[in-house]
Write a protein that holds these residues in place. Structure first.
Motif, PDB file in Angstrom:
ATOM      1  N   UNK A 187       0.844  -1.201   0.000  1.00 33.75           N
ATOM      2  CA  UNK A 187       0.000   0.000   0.000  1.00 33.75           C
ATOM      3  C   UNK A 187       0.874   1.244   0.000  1.00 33.75           C
ATOM      4  N   UNK A 188       0.540   2.185  -0.884  1.00 30.47           N
ATOM      5  CA  UNK A 188       1.235   3.460  -0.933  1.00 30.47           C
ATOM      6  C   UNK A 188       0.258   4.570  -0.568  1.00 30.47           C
ATOM      7  N   UNK A 189       0.645   5.434   0.340  1.00 32.14           N
ATOM      8  CA  UNK A 189      -0.215   6.539   0.768  1.00 32.14           C
ATOM      9  C   UNK A 189       0.465   7.854   0.448  1.00 32.14           C
ATOM     10  N   UNK A 190      -0.256   8.757  -0.198  1.00 35.64           N
ATOM     11  CA  UNK A 190       0.256  10.090  -0.487  1.00 35.64           C
ATOM     12  C   UNK A 190      -0.720  11.107   0.076  1.00 35.64           C
ATOM     13  N   UNK A 191      -0.275  12.318   0.174  1.00 35.31           N
ATOM     14  CA  UNK A 191      -1.095  13.402   0.705  1.00 35.31           C
ATOM     15  C   UNK A 191      -1.502  14.312  -0.438  1.00 35.31           C
ATOM     16  N   UNK A 192      -2.802  14.623  -0.517  1.00 33.73           N
ATOM     17  CA  UNK A 192      -3.282  15.492  -1.586  1.00 33.73           C
ATOM     18  C   UNK A 192      -3.848  16.776  -1.027  1.00 33.73           C
ATOM     19  N   UNK A 193      -3.994  17.782  -1.880  1.00 30.10           N
ATOM     20  CA  UNK A 193      -4.588  19.045  -1.466  1.00 30.10           C
ATOM     21  C   UNK A 193      -3.609  19.951  -0.764  1.00 30.10           C
ATOM     22  N   UNK A 194      -4.091  21.110  -0.403  1.00 27.51           N
ATOM     23  CA  UNK A 194      -3.264  22.079   0.310  1.00 27.51           C
ATOM     24  C   UNK A 194      -3.212  21.769   1.788  1.00 27.51           C
ATOM     25  N   UNK A 195      -2.456  22.586   2.527  1.00 25.19           N
ATOM     26  CA  UNK A 195      -2.265  22.328   3.951  1.00 25.19           C
ATOM     27  C   UNK A 195      -3.555  22.465   4.738  1.00 25.19           C
ATOM     28  N   UNK A 196      -4.493  23.289   4.251  1.00 29.95           N
ATOM     29  CA  UNK A 196      -5.737  23.503   4.998  1.00 29.95           C
ATOM     30  C   UNK A 196      -6.812  22.497   4.632  1.00 29.95           C
ATOM     31  N   UNK A 197      -6.617  21.741   3.563  1.00 36.73           N
ATOM     32  CA  UNK A 197      -7.623  20.773   3.149  1.00 36.73           C
ATOM     33  C   UNK A 197      -6.947  19.505   2.649  1.00 36.73           C
ATOM     34  N   UNK A 243      -0.743  -5.260  -6.273  1.00 38.18           N
ATOM     35  CA  UNK A 243      -0.462  -6.695  -6.191  1.00 38.18           C
ATOM     36  C   UNK A 243       1.034  -6.927  -6.034  1.00 38.18           C
ATOM     37  N   UNK A 244       1.416  -8.162  -5.763  1.00 39.51           N
ATOM     38  CA  UNK A 244       2.831  -8.466  -5.563  1.00 39.51           C
ATOM     39  C   UNK A 244       3.624  -8.365  -6.863  1.00 39.51           C
ATOM     40  N   UNK A 245       2.997  -8.683  -7.984  1.00 36.76           N
ATOM     41  CA  UNK A 245       3.659  -8.596  -9.280  1.00 36.76           C
ATOM     42  C   UNK A 245       3.170  -7.383 -10.054  1.00 36.76           C
ATOM     43  N   UNK A 246       3.522  -7.283 -11.334  1.00 41.74           N
ATOM     44  CA  UNK A 246       3.054  -6.175 -12.177  1.00 41.74           C
ATOM     45  C   UNK A 246       1.529  -6.146 -12.257  1.00 41.74           C
ATOM     46  N   UNK A 247       0.968  -4.981 -12.141  1.00 39.94           N
ATOM     47  CA  UNK A 247      -0.492  -4.841 -12.194  1.00 39.94           C
ATOM     48  C   UNK A 247      -0.999  -5.034 -13.617  1.00 39.94           C
ATOM     49  N   UNK A 301     -13.302  -5.301   1.147  1.00 40.41           N
ATOM     50  CA  UNK A 301     -13.366  -6.635   0.565  1.00 40.41           C
ATOM     51  C   UNK A 301     -13.146  -6.569  -0.944  1.00 40.41           C
ATOM     52  N   UNK A 302     -13.735  -5.578  -1.586  1.00 39.49           N
ATOM     53  CA  UNK A 302     -13.561  -5.410  -3.025  1.00 39.49           C
ATOM     54  C   UNK A 302     -12.102  -5.102  -3.363  1.00 39.49           C
ATOM     55  N   UNK A 303     -11.471  -4.271  -2.558  1.00 43.07           N
ATOM     56  CA  UNK A 303     -10.055  -3.942  -2.780  1.00 43.07           C
ATOM     57  C   UNK A 303      -9.196  -5.189  -2.698  1.00 43.07           C
ATOM     58  N   UNK A 304      -9.415  -5.997  -1.678  1.00 40.09           N
ATOM     59  CA  UNK A 304      -8.624  -7.223  -1.529  1.00 40.09           C
ATOM     60  C   UNK A 304      -8.825  -8.161  -2.722  1.00 40.09           C
ATOM     61  N   UNK A 305     -10.065  -8.278  -3.167  1.00 36.25           N
ATOM     62  CA  UNK A 305     -10.362  -9.172  -4.286  1.00 36.25           C
ATOM     63  C   UNK A 305      -9.700  -8.683  -5.567  1.00 36.25           C
ATOM     64  N   UNK A 306      -9.768  -7.389  -5.824  1.00 39.38           N
ATOM     65  CA  UNK A 306      -9.164  -6.829  -7.025  1.00 39.38           C
ATOM     66  C   UNK A 306      -7.643  -6.995  -7.009  1.00 39.38           C
ATOM     67  N   UNK A 307      -7.030  -6.707  -5.864  1.00 43.67           N
ATOM     68  CA  UNK A 307      -5.574  -6.822  -5.755  1.00 43.67           C
ATOM     69  C   UNK A 307      -5.136  -8.279  -5.921  1.00 43.67           C
ATOM     70  N   UNK A 313      -5.411  -0.794  -7.010  1.00 43.88           N
ATOM     71  CA  UNK A 313      -6.636  -0.090  -6.622  1.00 43.88           C
ATOM     72  C   UNK A 313      -6.277   1.273  -6.049  1.00 43.88           C
ATOM     73  N   UNK A 314      -6.904   2.305  -6.578  1.00 43.88           N
ATOM     74  CA  UNK A 314      -6.672   3.670  -6.119  1.00 43.88           C
ATOM     75  C   UNK A 314      -7.898   4.169  -5.372  1.00 43.88           C
ATOM     76  N   UNK A 315      -7.658   4.811  -4.222  1.00 39.32           N
ATOM     77  CA  UNK A 315      -8.734   5.395  -3.422  1.00 39.32           C
ATOM     78  C   UNK A 315      -8.219   6.675  -2.775  1.00 39.32           C
ATOM     79  N   UNK A 316      -9.146   7.485  -2.285  1.00 40.64           N
ATOM     80  CA  UNK A 316      -8.750   8.659  -1.510  1.00 40.64           C
ATOM     81  C   UNK A 316      -9.854   9.014  -0.530  1.00 40.64           C
TER      82      UNK A 316
END
Length: 232
Positions: free
Chosen positions: A1-11, A20-24, A51-57, A63-66
């Motif tokens: 899992x990779x987590x990034x920060x989006x938006x400005x400092x106030x939002x 997945x473990x291999x190439x997506x 559950x959907x995320x686990x199944x897709x991976x 899988x991208x989410x925010x």
């Protein structure tokens, strides 16, 4: 899992990529319903998305989410809710444009589906190949600008819609109630697409608005079905 920060400092809010473990072999963007704001929240809808995320991976997709803006439950969504979510989906796609692999699918639930449609109507969704809308009712003519190849509407059979005449007393004229086998066709007919995608309507027996069981007898697990639509 990779987590990034989006938006400005106030939002600021978090972006997440589950890989997945291999190439997506595909990229799926999940856009949850209005009940879900943080992707590590609690509740039935959060559990379904997890559950959907686990199944897709496990099937080889990334899988991208925010996080999405929080909103008051029990209050009808407004255009501003759709716009805010669509903007975050756009940023999510842009942030992970480089590692995007295979076909790109948007999968939106309820309000999240409306945000998907709003993004698809803009000129900023060129990467998207497919869209899956769950429990999304299209009330007016909607233009799809993205060159998608398929668009699937998915509804639970128990997700009924009632219409009441505004000028008639409730005790004189009962509401008209329609099931997704009827209003699903109305929704599809309200789409106008720049390309000619394959549009399909699916009604899953015994499930509700966000595909949770609404009957006593056993029902199908919607997770494998939804995952299959992202690559159909």
């Amino acid at each position: 899992m990779t987590v990034r920060r989006g938006g400005g400092s106030s939002s600021s809010y978090r972006l997440r990529r589950s890989s997945p473990t291999g190439p997506a072999n595909a990229t799926v963007v999940l856009s949850g319903p209005g009940t879900v704001s943080a992707y590590d929240g609690v509740g039935r809808d959060d559990l379904l998305l997890a559950s959907l995320t686990r199944h897709l991976v496990s099937g080889g997709a990334q899988v991208l989410q925010c996080d999405m803006p929080a909103r008051h439950t029990g209050v009808p969504s407004e255009e501003v809710d759709e716009v805010a979510r669509a903007e975050r989906l756009e940023h999510l796609l842009r942030a992970y444009a480089h590692p995007a692999s295979g076909p790109v699918s948007l999968l939106g639930f309820s309000l999240g589906g409306h945000a998907v449609l709003r993004l698809l109507g803009s000129t900023r969704s060129r990467l998207v190949d497919r869209a899956v809308l769950v429990g999304t009712v299209v009330g007016q003519k909607t233009f799809v600008n993205a060159p998608i190849t398929s668009l699937d509407f998915v509804y639970g059979s128990c997700d009924l819609i009632g219409y009441q005449a505004v000028d008639a007393p409730a005790d004189e004229l009962p509401p008209l109630t329609y099931g997704p086998d009827v209003y699903g066709k109305w929704c599809a007919s309200r789409l106008s697409c720049r390309t000619e995608p394959t549009v399909r309507i699916h009604v899953l027996n015994g499930l509700g608005h966000t595909l949770h069981p609404c009957v006593a007898e056993p029902v199908m697990d919607p997770v494998p079905f939804l995952a299959a639509l992202t690559s159909a």
